[in-house]
Scaffold this active site. Sequence first.
Site, mmCIF file in Angstrom:
data_model
loop_
_atom_site.group_PDB
_atom_site.id
_atom_site.type_symbol
_atom_site.label_atom_id
_atom_site.label_comp_id
_atom_site.label_asym_id
_atom_site.label_seq_id
_atom_site.Cartn_x
_atom_site.Cartn_y
_atom_site.Cartn_z
ATOM 1 N N LYS A 79 69.735 -16.837 38.250
ATOM 2 C CA LYS A 79 68.896 -16.573 39.596
ATOM 3 C C LYS A 79 67.974 -17.938 39.734
ATOM 4 C CE LYS A 79 65.453 -13.526 41.773
ATOM 5 N NZ LYS A 79 64.890 -12.196 41.672
ATOM 6 N N SER A 154 65.552 -8.647 45.220
ATOM 7 C CA SER A 154 65.627 -9.895 45.558
ATOM 8 C C SER A 154 66.984 -10.867 44.846
ATOM 9 C CB SER A 154 64.418 -10.898 45.222
ATOM 10 O OG SER A 154 64.076 -10.880 43.775
ATOM 11 N N SER A 178 64.269 -5.559 41.743
ATOM 12 C CA SER A 178 65.117 -6.664 42.391
ATOM 13 C C SER A 178 66.247 -6.951 41.282
ATOM 14 C CB SER A 178 64.258 -8.005 42.262
ATOM 15 O OG SER A 178 63.196 -7.922 43.413
#
Length: 487
Positions: A79, A154, A178
Amino acid sequence: MTLLHQLTLSDAREALMRGEITSVELTDALLARIAAVEPQVRAFLTIDAEGARAQAQAADARRAAGDTSPLLGIPLGIKDVISTQGVRTTCASKMLENYVPVYDATAVARLKAAGAVLIGKLNCDEFAMGSSTENSAFQQTRNPWNLERVPGGSSGGSAAAVAAGEAPATLGTDTGGSIRQPAALCGITGLKPTYGRVSRYGLVAFASSLDQIGPMARTVRDCAIILRVIAGADPFDATCTDHPVPDYEAALTGDIRGLRIGVPREYFVAGMQPEVESAVRVAIDVLRDQGAEVREISLPHTPYALPVYYLIAPAEASANLARFDGVRYGLRVPGESYFDELERTRGAGFGPEVRRRIMLGTYALSAGYYDAYYKRAQQVRTLIRRDYQQAFEQVDVIAAPTTPTVAFPIGAHSDDPLAMYLEDVCTLPLNLAGLPGLVVPCGFAAGLPIGLQLIGRAFDEETLLRIGDAYQRVTDWHTRMPDLPVE
């Protein structure tokens, strides 16, 4: 015949160990898969093909020399809020569009030491603030099961990449859900470890008392393998504990007889899709059939978790993001004075959701409102944590929905921040309490995945993983992959 991009991490590891494939072959197959589906999915912000091939060649050489590191030759995605030395780390923000870290996050360094091949950086909501990956400054990641739907957030890019077969596993981060929410919406497995289990060093902070790095993959076993690599004390992170790191894979016995599972009535919220509730309850029945004892419990302060979270998290974000001033690194927009330059830089560098949360947090911390809002929110946080402590005196694990709905259409909540915030209503209480949470796929509604959330005691990821693995031994939801158009 199973194609290379369809292999789970553990299957790929076995094939590499047996010499059936090489890391170079696996990496090339995944790069080809990325080239074929990335125009539709748009999960990656940076693809380091040259670096990945070089790492794969080095991994093959290490294996030939007798190296048996646990992730040797396995390509993974990261990420883009987690620092990677020499590879752009943007946080999906114009503020850090050209930022290249000079060091690796501890979690990344441990993956590399274990032999992993880093294939690229994955899209997310800007500075990890969002539930749909619509807040990225650069592109909209799409749900591989329906390209008109969000992948969640996210860590939407991390989830979509696994679901689309672009990587066997990825790292995500979880501040209010997330990892777990996008895992549920994309039909994969995701683990949020206990706060303090995995070092946050090198993670660009959103809310420091809530953030946690964790694995996302196709199976519980894959998450167990990665967690053992990245977990453990770190001198660079004072909040990372020296709690012993067990062999999580060895805990996957398949036997859950006698384990006590609590089902909290407060998690079945008003407005939950009937298909979601039904799938979750059927999944809990499967666990009962495997020998677990199931009982209803109450977590009475759960309804207060959402407002508490949206006071505490923005308050911490407003402090953490104060460092982005255009002076030391990141975007800088010239102005007539220092304050004019600061205003221009932050106005141009931050997107609307980040600016909204900074304003919320600054307000909550301001004189005259601190006691009324932030201090009171911390007091209620203690009550939420106490609810879990009391529940775990009666049960070993809590089972609940992950999200109230399946993935919603792109743009459906763009003009309604509150509706977007409500997407995390089932996930963010765990972050307030610092507890571990595991999500496993448990069904579909209208062709879109549904996830079962399992919640454990602090530092008892073993039990969570054991239950999740037992569930995946008798179901096949986690084996399903979307049929994507390729170019």
